[in-house]
Structure formats: C-alpha cells, structure tokens
Scaffold this motif. Structure first.
Motif, short mmCIF file in Angstrom:
data_model
loop_
_atom_site.label_atom_id
_atom_site.label_comp_id
_atom_site.label_asym_id
_atom_site.label_seq_id
_atom_site.Cartn_x
_atom_site.Cartn_y
_atom_site.Cartn_z
N PRO A 227 -7.29 3.80 8.88
CA PRO A 227 -6.81 4.14 7.54
C PRO A 227 -7.23 3.13 6.48
N SER A 228 -7.24 1.83 6.84
CA SER A 228 -7.63 0.81 5.87
C SER A 228 -9.10 0.90 5.50
N ASP A 229 -9.93 1.52 6.37
CA ASP A 229 -11.34 1.74 6.05
C ASP A 229 -11.49 2.73 4.91
N ILE A 230 -10.44 3.51 4.63
CA ILE A 230 -10.46 4.51 3.57
C ILE A 230 -9.77 3.99 2.32
N THR A 231 -8.58 3.46 2.50
CA THR A 231 -7.75 3.08 1.34
C THR A 231 -8.05 1.70 0.81
N VAL B 134 -7.85 -2.81 1.64
CA VAL B 134 -6.97 -3.80 2.25
C VAL B 134 -6.63 -4.89 1.25
N SER B 135 -5.54 -5.62 1.52
CA SER B 135 -5.17 -6.80 0.75
C SER B 135 -5.60 -8.04 1.51
N ILE B 136 -6.38 -8.88 0.85
CA ILE B 136 -6.92 -10.09 1.48
C ILE B 136 -6.39 -11.31 0.73
N PHE B 137 -5.98 -12.32 1.48
CA PHE B 137 -5.42 -13.52 0.87
C PHE B 137 -6.53 -14.36 0.25
N ASN B 138 -6.35 -14.66 -1.03
CA ASN B 138 -7.28 -15.51 -1.77
C ASN B 138 -6.71 -16.92 -1.82
N GLN B 139 -7.35 -17.82 -1.11
CA GLN B 139 -6.83 -19.19 -1.04
C GLN B 139 -6.92 -19.89 -2.39
N ALA B 140 -7.95 -19.55 -3.17
CA ALA B 140 -8.08 -20.19 -4.49
C ALA B 140 -6.94 -19.82 -5.41
N GLY B 141 -6.54 -18.59 -5.39
CA GLY B 141 -5.45 -18.14 -6.25
C GLY B 141 -4.10 -18.16 -5.56
N ASN B 142 -4.10 -18.48 -4.26
CA ASN B 142 -2.87 -18.54 -3.48
C ASN B 142 -2.09 -17.22 -3.58
N ALA B 143 -2.82 -16.10 -3.48
CA ALA B 143 -2.18 -14.79 -3.59
C ALA B 143 -3.06 -13.76 -2.89
N PHE B 144 -2.43 -12.62 -2.54
CA PHE B 144 -3.18 -11.52 -1.93
C PHE B 144 -3.88 -10.70 -3.02
N GLU B 145 -5.12 -10.33 -2.77
CA GLU B 145 -5.88 -9.49 -3.69
C GLU B 145 -6.23 -8.18 -3.00
N PHE B 146 -6.06 -7.09 -3.73
CA PHE B 146 -6.36 -5.78 -3.17
C PHE B 146 -7.84 -5.46 -3.34
N GLU C 191 -2.38 14.36 -2.88
CA GLU C 191 -1.28 15.01 -3.59
C GLU C 191 -0.89 14.25 -4.85
N GLU C 192 -0.77 12.92 -4.76
CA GLU C 192 -0.24 12.12 -5.86
C GLU C 192 -1.31 11.32 -6.60
N ARG C 193 -2.54 11.37 -6.11
CA ARG C 193 -3.67 10.66 -6.75
C ARG C 193 -3.40 9.16 -6.89
N ARG C 194 -2.86 8.60 -5.86
CA ARG C 194 -2.65 7.16 -5.79
C ARG C 194 -2.59 6.75 -4.33
N VAL C 195 -2.84 5.46 -4.10
CA VAL C 195 -2.78 4.90 -2.75
C VAL C 195 -1.77 3.76 -2.77
N THR C 196 -0.84 3.78 -1.85
CA THR C 196 0.17 2.73 -1.75
C THR C 196 -0.19 1.80 -0.60
N VAL C 197 -0.45 0.55 -0.94
CA VAL C 197 -0.79 -0.47 0.07
C VAL C 197 0.22 -1.60 -0.06
N GLU C 198 0.94 -1.85 1.02
CA GLU C 198 1.97 -2.90 1.06
C GLU C 198 2.96 -2.74 -0.09
N GLY C 199 3.36 -1.49 -0.33
CA GLY C 199 4.38 -1.20 -1.33
C GLY C 199 3.90 -1.14 -2.77
N THR C 200 2.63 -1.37 -3.01
CA THR C 200 2.09 -1.36 -4.37
C THR C 200 1.21 -0.13 -4.56
N PRO C 201 1.52 0.73 -5.55
CA PRO C 201 0.69 1.91 -5.78
C PRO C 201 -0.57 1.55 -6.58
#
Length: 326
Positions: free
Chosen positions: A86-90, A92-104, A135-145
């Motif tokens: 499924p992640s190959d389609i939608t 993934v969120s990857i952790f960015n060490q420079a920004g100390n946050a996950f990036e989609f 149906e909804e024209r959005r993808v929800t990954v880790e709770g974020t649409p």
C-alpha cells in the motif's frame, strides 16, 4: 431570448467545443474508438474512475496517456503485482534528521490521471489502499490527510483472460468505478490506418494539449450545474431501483450508482450542446455505469446472463418520461 439564457447557451457551446477538441485529440492516437474515447472523457468530467477490462494490446494504457497529454495533466502508472505494498501507492513518511521531523513523500497516486495496470494482480490489502482516495480524493497517512490534485481519475485495467494469480475486485472496489468499458479490437479500416501511419503518424509525444487542468476543472463544475427536470430524477431512480428487484439480481446497483449515472448524464448532455439532460442520456450510459455493480444470482450465471443483459432489459421495461428535458 433573455441575456441569462444567451450566456448559458454560450457556455454550453463552449463546453461542447472543448469536449469535441479533447475527443478529437485522443482519437488521433486511438483510431476507430470514438465511442470509447467519449465514454472515458465523460468519466473524467464526471470526476469518476474508469475500469477497462480487455485483452492486452488494444490500447488501454495508450488511452490514458493520450487523455493526460490532451489535458496537459500529470499521469503516473502503477504496475500491480502480488508483492506491491500500500505504501508503494500512497507514499510514506520519512524522518528528516536535519529538521528533526517526519516528512511525507507522496506516492504515484498523487497525479491527475493514475493508470492502475492489471489492478486485480494486487493483493486485497494493496487494492484497499485505493478505496479512500477513489471516494474522498485524499490519502490519510499516519492520521494526516493529503488531498490529491484536481482533476483526478484512476483508470484501472484488467485482463479477463489470464486470471491465474489474480484477486477478484471486491464489490466495494467495483462500486467506486463510475464506468467499466471494454476497448475491443479496431475495425478493419482503422487497423489498416494504424499500420499505414505507424512510422510517421501522430504519436503520444507529438500530441499537443488542447485544455489545461483548470479548463477541465471548470468543465466539471459547469456540468454539475446542468438542469435536471423532476421526471428525469424519477426515471433515473426507477432504472437503478429496477436492478435491485430484478429476479436475476442477487445485488443491484447502489445509491452511489444513481449519483454516478446522474453526473455522467449531465456531462453527456453538455457535450451534446444541451443545458438539460434527456432520457437518451441515461439510456446511453446505463450499461457502462450500472452493469459492473450488479451481482447476478448463481442460476442466472449458469444461464449465461450478465449484468449488461440485466441493465438492457431494465431499460427496455422502465417507462420513459415524455417531454421531460425542458
């Protein structure tokens, strides 16, 4: 004629002109399939999704690429295989060490036209990744649409002959496709034209866009405002409801099918330079919109009956309203 009526007629004429230009551009690549090209464009302008079921080599992927080239839209192709995740389609969120946050990081589903090639070769878990976005024209990954761009259409293909190693599409997935069509082989003269023009004819790379994504979005909004007379609402609902009560149907078309048929009928009417729908719009689209949503009884399947047969019979029996277009 009032000024508002004159403006409406001008807008309808503009819609029909643009629709004809789009169909003509695609037909320069897809020869002899004007009816299939128009159905695909009706599906796009209805904000629906298209399932093309046919054997290899008849132009399923070419049709999608030609539409995206004519609309100046971004297209992607996803080759479905049993090991596709499924992640190959939608994405993934990857952790960015420079920004100390996950990036989609968005996946290939974030395009205007997505070709899901041989969709029935993906596992049920992977197929389910398309349910929300279709149906909804959005993808929800880790709770974020994450919304997908507009216009957005999934054009899926499947081969009805080679079924080894495939997973049949569940009813919930089929119901999200506004239409199911079959390309079929070209006629004799069209195939000769393809062969004669193969070295120097129009190719996808040479196809010029005739509309922008903004043009298509405006066409979608305009078609959604077309007038529908009360008798046409009644007729459309009677047609869909008849698929549920037919003796050969184990499961009929859903209310989502009614909405899909209405949207498609509005687009077809506008493409014909009309500001209102007529019963012929419903009848012309009913098989493509409804047949794949009908599940036949085992007895009917043994007799060789199909959903298309049932819908055709419904259209022949449900009374057509008179003078309901205006």
């Amino acid at each position: 004629m009032t000024e508002s009526q004159g403006n409406a007629d001008a807008l309808v004429a503009r819609f029909a002109q643009m629709f004809g230009a789009l169909a003509g551009g695609v037909e320069r690549v897809i020869r002899g399939k004007r009816d299939k090209v128009e159905l695909a464009l009706v599906c796009l302008l209805s904000e629906g999704h298209l399932l093309v079921e046919d054997v290899p080599g008849v132009g399923k992927t070419t049709l999608a690429r030609a539409i995206s080239a004519s609309v100046d839209a971004r297209w992607t192709r996803i080759q479905f295989t049993p090991d596709l995740l499924p992640s190959d389609i939608t994405g993934v969120s990857i952790f960015n060490q420079a920004g100390n946050a996950f990036e989609f990081h968005p996946g290939p589903i974030f395009a205007n036209l997505v070709v899901a090639d041989e969709i029935n070769r993906g596992s049920p878990k992977t197929q389910s990744a398309l349910l929300e976005v279709m149906e909804e024209r959005r993808v929800t990954v880790e709770g974020t649409p994450h919304p997908v761009p507009r216009p957005f259409m999934v054009m899926a293909t499947q081969n009805p002959v080679d079924m080894d190693g495939t997973y049949p599409l569940p009813e919930a997935q089929l119901d999200r496709f506004l239409m199911r069509i079959s390309m079929g082989y070209p006629d004799h003269q069209s195939e000769i034209a393809v062969l004669a023009g193969a070295p120097t004819g129009v190719t996808l790379e040479r196809l010029q866009p005739v509309a922008s994504r903004e043009d298509v979005a405006r066409m979608i909004d305009f078609a959604g405002r077309l007038h529908v007379a009360p008798p046409l609402y009644d007729y459309l609902v009677r047609v869909v409801a008849a698929t549920r009560t037919h003796q050969d149907a184990r499961l009929g078309a859903s209310p989502r099918a009614s909405l899909a048929l209405l949207r498609a009928a509005r687009v077809r009417a506008a493409a014909a330079s009309r500001s209102y729908i007529v019963p012929e719009d419903v009848k012309a689209l009913a098989v493509a919109v409804l047949a794949h949503r009908v599940i036949m009884t085992p007895e009917a399947e043994l007799r060789g009956r199909t959903g298309a047969d049932l819908v055709a019979e419904v259209l022949a029996t449900v009374p057509v309203p008179q003078a309901a277009g205006v």
